[in-house]
Design a protein around this motif. Structure first.
Motif, PDB file in Angstrom:
ATOM      1  N   ARG A  66       0.848   0.031 -16.586  1.00 25.61           N
ATOM      2  CA  ARG A  66      -0.524   0.209 -16.998  1.00 25.61           C
ATOM      3  C   ARG A  66      -0.890   1.708 -17.081  1.00 25.61           C
ATOM      4  NH1 ARG A  66      -4.378  -0.908 -13.731  1.00 25.61           N
ATOM      5  NH2 ARG A  66      -3.230  -2.326 -12.431  1.00 25.61           N
TER       6      ARG A  66
ATOM      7  N   LYS B 136      -4.815  -8.156 -11.374  1.00 26.09           N
ATOM      8  CA  LYS B 136      -5.083  -6.752 -11.650  1.00 26.09           C
ATOM      9  C   LYS B 136      -3.897  -5.876 -11.289  1.00 26.09           C
ATOM     10  CE  LYS B 136      -9.433  -4.882 -12.287  1.00 26.09           C
ATOM     11  NZ  LYS B 136     -10.101  -5.759 -13.132  1.00 26.09           N
ATOM     12  N   GLU B 137      -3.313  -6.142 -10.144  1.00 24.49           N
ATOM     13  CA  GLU B 137      -2.320  -5.230  -9.605  1.00 24.49           C
ATOM     14  C   GLU B 137      -0.929  -5.844  -9.521  1.00 24.49           C
ATOM     15  OE1 GLU B 137      -3.580  -2.049  -8.062  1.00 24.49           O
ATOM     16  OE2 GLU B 137      -5.270  -2.584  -9.325  1.00 24.49           O
TER      17      GLU B 137
ATOM     18  N   ARG C 146       2.203  -1.507 -12.201  1.00 21.69           N
ATOM     19  CA  ARG C 146       1.427  -0.302 -11.954  1.00 21.69           C
ATOM     20  C   ARG C 146       1.764   0.785 -12.977  1.00 21.69           C
ATOM     21  NH1 ARG C 146      -1.150   1.078  -7.018  1.00 21.69           N
ATOM     22  NH2 ARG C 146      -0.484  -0.944  -6.350  1.00 21.69           N
TER      23      ARG C 146
END
Lengths: 191, 177, 692
Positions: free
Chosen positions: C691, C286-287, C688
């Motif tokens: 996105r 996700k990150e 980051r």
């Protein structure tokens, strides 16, 4: 974030030093672990006392009748150490032969038999000794001290120590017959 | 009878009740002068449960099915009959069969290490966590929030978790397909 | 003859794996992909070879070829067919072959996938899987040969060797020693293979991780590629552990399911790090964060897999599960040392490249909670590892063996497991990135109130044990949250016009990973219910009663109706008691606790008779009996509240994992591989901002 961090720790705490303590801890830990496991492996692989090695002199047995036997005091005699237990079925197979061997050797006075009762209860052990008319000294292996020195894997096991206190013979499992015991003792006596 | 005496009397009664009521086990075992009290299997098992079979591998003594274990349980029964305490029986087993009969190492000498290390591990973990958080933790400020809007978690719709939840789900669905 | 075919195939597999290693390394270093391709084919070919090896062992086993030492040591004529087949993993040599077979099965499956996008990984994945495979085959070839035969020498000794030694005659025992009675339970058919499969499958993500380290491709690609493998490995491992618990409950006859035996713990260790890994990879996906941490976890998992296998097989540990003492210890030891050191070295070399700046904006954000979860999992792992290693340390330092048993583990890990349960409740409610205490508090209010009400109700019901109340409170808290997640999701979908079943189905299927995860959490809660029930509220009693006698335990009672003794055709002497179970004075069931005595191995087995309901089990063990006497028989009876929920929870747990692991097209492949060149999506320097 500055990019000069070299902390290979599980968690990247910021390390300003050139010497990375994390790396030292990780490698040191790995090394320590490997040493421990390696030593243990060595111990397991080697087994207890090897043939030719000296049996510790401070091993002591207090027999059921109260008399004490210390390995160091038995130098000059051949010592047969037999581990057994009342709950052990194969021990019963060799009990009679061992007693016979003792009856043959006792008058000559060159051999001492020690029966070490491995993790057992006293009443059962005494009943066992009575049942097989065992007359050589027998006593409990207190806190399994002897068993740990010899790396006992099970009962019965028999060890024969020569006059200088060196291990000359070991038998895992029961003796087949009287002949086998006598041959083994002869080996130690001739040394 | 004045008030103080009343309190004393009350205290005495309480102590007596406690002594009789709270420790029936003690009075029944240790101090019982009758020669052979009947020891039930359950009492034997309670003691045996704290011990491991000395010859099997990692089998508690109360559940071990071998003949040797039956002998040891009988031994425990006799010891209980003679009024031994659990600690005395455990000590007897340790003296005769080695420390491995206890379910955990005795708390003495080198074996203290067994108990000291786990808390140390947890403390070390807390320390690492503290260090890491010190490095990672940046409480969100109003300015950064505006500067770096986050795709999924930004705009924390404080009103109605339902809507925010639905939005989050929709978005996850979108990202998947 | 058959033995020689199997032996030859084993050798071929060994040579093929060595060739694959060499060709892959050469091809990778010299950029010659045809060599890597050749290595890939060799690696795939190891599979039929090992299949042949395992097949010939099974053929030897089922046809009673007792001249083969392995066959003689694990089977006997009286054993039924299915046990002869499962004897493949009943002994040291055979189970090593089985390990290799699983390794090559998974390895070949990976080799056969499409590698176009991940060419640079391929040689190194081959190297890691084939090195592991070659090591295990080597153990079989040089130390524990399953095809060694028995020979009688001139001086009357029986020795084992593959080929006829000088002057020796073939020797065939009349019958074999038979399989260890502990392993003769149908549950044992599945327990070891599942555990091995779990162990072996973790090698695949590890291989990709190493490939990522070597090629310095440090994005989350390796994690995406192996997500399903990690989940599958975890599924097998969980299944193996649960089946092991069930087997222990059904066969070992001690009323329990988990004894904190060192071998059990060493199987749990990779599961713990694996669970931490499954959670932390989500952060990286996700990150793009915690890259090195994921590496650490997968390396630890692999090391613990090998270490656990080593502990059970080297004779260092003694346990009901351990194999007999063996000479493979030193080889294993060297292998662990080298692989672990190499992995660490690679990791440190890439440490800089893996650095990512984790920013935790709130201590209640999902990534913060996941970090705590990881710390605790690793904490439990380390503490449990200490418990496993301590007896060894004690024997080395003090010369005395000690037992590290339940009292240690329960105290040391119990509170940590409780914390994990708590986090399991909070984490799904918190958001990625930023979660305010106020918002989270609002969400937690109702579950917390529900937990308080539950605890109050239990207090009223008469439960006074503090820790049990804490446990039940946690279960209620987390259970409410998980249930609420489903209800909210379904409601949200229903508001868009879907019917209830469609909404529920779509909710799960459209986001398998998330809802599979929640189902797993639900399983954990149910299991926790059973664990708390048995841990705090179990009771037992034992008595010797004559025929027709009665034992009472709480609301239950049992009568001893009769005892039957007979010889079973598979070489057992069976003593079977007929027992009627009463609840509140009413007969509810008839159970048959029994004692089997295996004639070939001279070992007794105690099989309990159990009456199960969803609320509790009544568990009867036949401890002893007097054949001709008025004294009758000794029974031990257990009352085990809620124990059934462990198995129900286990099932839910497995279903949840299956939901999460079920194949669906790789979204990355679907969206990007065909339309865009792959380069744009991977190696994002700033995930980051990318996105945003």
């Amino acid at each position: 974030m500055s990019e000069n961090e070299t902390l290979p720790e599980a968690n990247p705490a910021p390390g300003k030093k050139k010497v990375s303590w994390g790396a030292i801890v990780v490698w040191g830990g790995l090394l320590a672990l490997l040493v421990i496991v390696g030593l243990m492996l060595n111990r397991t692989q080697k087994g207890g006392i090897a043939i030719g090695e000296t049996v510790p002199a401070d091993l002591e047995m207090t027999a059921f009748d109260g008399s004490t036997y210390r390995m160091g005091d038995l130098r000059g005699k051949v010592v047969l150490i037999n581990f057994w237990a009342s709950w052990c079925t194969t021990c019963k197979d060799e009990a009679a032969a061992l007693e016979q061997a003792w009856q043959m050797e006792q008058p000559k006075g060159e051999v001492v038999f020690l029966g070490l009762d491995y993790v057992d209860t006293e009443p059962d052990a005494k009943a066992y000794l009575e049942r097989f008319d065992v007359s050589y000294p027998n006593g409990p292996d207190k806190a399994t001290r002897w068993a740990q020195v010899f790396h006992l894997r099970g009962v019965p096991e028999t060890y024969i120590v020569d006059r200088e206190g060196r291990l000359v013979y070991k038998k895992i499992g029961p003796f087949r017959d009287l002949d086998e015991i006598m041959t083994a003792l002869q080996l130690a006596l001739e040394k | 009878m004045n008030k103080r005496q009343l309190w004393y009397a009350l205290g005495l009664v309480v102590v007596l009740v406690l002594a009789l009521g709270a420790f029936p086990g003690v009075t029944a075992h240790a101090a019982d002068p009758t020669p052979t009290p009947v020891i039930t299997d359950d009492q034997v098992n309670a003691v045996a449960h704290t011990l491991y079979c000395p010859v099997c591998e990692n089998t508690p003594l109360d559940v071990c099915g071998t003949q040797a274990c039956a002998q040891w349980r009988e031994l425990i029964r006799q010891q209980l009959q003679q009024g031994w305490t659990v600690e005395q029986i455990q000590q007897y087993f340790v003296d005769n069969y080695g420390a491995r009969v206890l379910a955990a190492p005795p708390r003495k000498g080198f074996w203290w290490l067994a108990y000291v290390v786990p808390p140390l591990i947890i403390l070390a973990g807390l320390y690492i966590l503290y260090r890491s958080l010190k490095q990672w933790y940046h409480p969100r400020q109003a300015t950064t929030e505006a500067a770096a809007p986050r795709a999924d978690a930004a705009a924390p719709a404080e009103d109605g978790a339902q809507d925010e939840y639905l939005r989050r789900m929709e978005e996850e669905l979108h990202r998947r397909s | 003859m058959l033995a020689y075919i199997g032996y030859g195939a084993l050798w071929l597999a060994f040579v093929l794996s060595l060739y694959a290693i060499g060709a892959a390394v050469y091809g990778a270093l010299n950029n010659r992909f045809e060599w890597v391709e050749s290595a890939r084919r060799a690696a795939v070919l190891t599979w039929p070879m090992l299949l042949l090896t395992a097949g010939s062992i099974i053929a030897l086993l089922v046809t009673n070829q007792f001249q083969v030492e392995y066959v003689a040591s694990v089977t006997s004529r009286a054993m039924p067919m299915y046990l002869k087949i499962t004897a493949l993993w009943g002994g040291q040599a055979g189970s090593l072959v089985f390990w290799s077979l699983l390794m090559t099965t998974f390895g070949s499956a990976v080799m056969l996938r499409s590698w176009e996008r991940d060419r640079e990984f391929l040689p190194w994945v081959i190297v890691v899987t084939m090195v592991t495979l070659a090591f295990f085959i080597g153990l079989n070839l040089f130390v524990e040969n399953p095809f060694a035969r028995l020979w009688a020498t001139m001086d009357g000794q029986v020795i084992k060797a593959v080929f006829q030694p000088q002057g020796a005659m073939p020797f065939t025992p009349r019958d074999g020693n038979g399989l260890n009675p502990l392993l003769r339970h149908p549950g044992m058919i599945a327990h070891p293979p599942m555990l091995y499969a779990g162990f072996v499958a973790f090698v695949i993500p590890y291989a990709f991780a190493m490939a990522a380290l070597i090629t310095n491709r440090t994005d989350a690609r390796w994690i995406r590629l192996t997500r399903r493998w990690s989940l599958a490995a975890w599924l097998f491992l969980s299944l193996g552990l649960i089946l092991g618990m069930r087997w222990s409950y059904d066969v070992l006859g001690w009323g329990g399911y988990w004894g904190w035996d060192p071998v059990e713990v060493s199987a749990l260790l990779p599961w713990l790090t694996g669970t931490a890994f499954l959670h932390s990879v989500m952060i990286q996906e996700k990150e793009g964060l915690l890259k090195h941490w994921n590496m650490v976890l997968i390396i630890l998992t692999y090391a613990l897999v090998i270490f656990g296998t080593f502990l059970t097989r080297s004779g260092v540990l003694s346990s009901v599960h351990a194999f007999a003492q063996s000479a493979i210890g030193p080889l294993f030891f060297a292998f662990i040392g080298i692989t672990f050191a190499l992995s660490l070295f690679l990791l440190m070399r890439r440490w800089q490249d893996l650095k990512s700046d984790l920013r935790i904006e709130s201590l209640l954000s999902r990534e913060a909670l996941f970090t705590f979860n990881n710390m605790i999992f690793v904490g439990v792992t380390l503490v449990a590892f200490w418990g496993v290693i301590f007896p060894i340390l004690s024997e080395l330092v003090t010369g005395q063996k000690v037992t590290v048993g339940p009292p240690f583990y329960e105290k040391a890990t119990g509170p940590l497991f409780g914390l994990l349960l708590l986090l399991m409740g909070i984490a799904p409610l918190s958001a990625w990135g930023y979660a305010s205490a106020k918002r989270l508090g609002k969400l937690l209010l109702v579950p917390a109130a529900f937990a308080v009400v539950t605890v109050a109700a239990l207090l009223v019901a008469g439960i006074r044990s503090l820790w049990a109340l804490v446990g039940f409170g946690l279960v209620a808290f987390v259970g409410y949250i998980v249930a609420e997640e489903f209800v909210r999701g379904v409601r949200a979908r229903m508001r868009r016009g879907e019917s209830l079943p469609v909404a529920a189905y779509r909710l799960i299927v459209r986001n398998r990973r998330r809802y599979g995860g929640y189902i797993v959490h639900l399983g954990v809660i149910l299991m926790a219910l059973g664990i708390i029930g048995t841990h705090f509220f179990a009771s037992e009693t034992q008595a010797t009663i004559p025929e027709g006698g009665k034992i009472t335990l709480g609301r239950y009672a049992m009568t001893y109706d009769a005892l039957q003794q007979f010889f079973a055709p598979d070489g057992r002497h069976v003593a079977r008691a007929i027992v009627t179970v009463y609840k509140d004075g009413q007969p509810v069931a008839e159970v048959h606790p029994r004692r089997d005595f295996y004639l070939d191995s001279q070992q007794p087995m105690t099989i309990p008779g159990v009456r199960s309901t969803w609320l509790d089990d009544f568990y009867v063990i036949l401890v002893d009996w007097q054949p001709i006497s008025v004294e009758g028989a000794t029974f031990k009876v257990y009352h085990q509240p809620l124990v059934g929920w462990i198995w129900i929870g286990g099932l839910v747990f497995i279903v949840g994992t299956l939901v999460a692991v079920w194949p669906e097209p790789d979204p990355e492949e679907r969206t990007t591989a065909r339309k865009k060149p792959a380069r744009t999506r991977r190696g994002r320097p700033l995930p980051r901002s990318a996105r945003a």
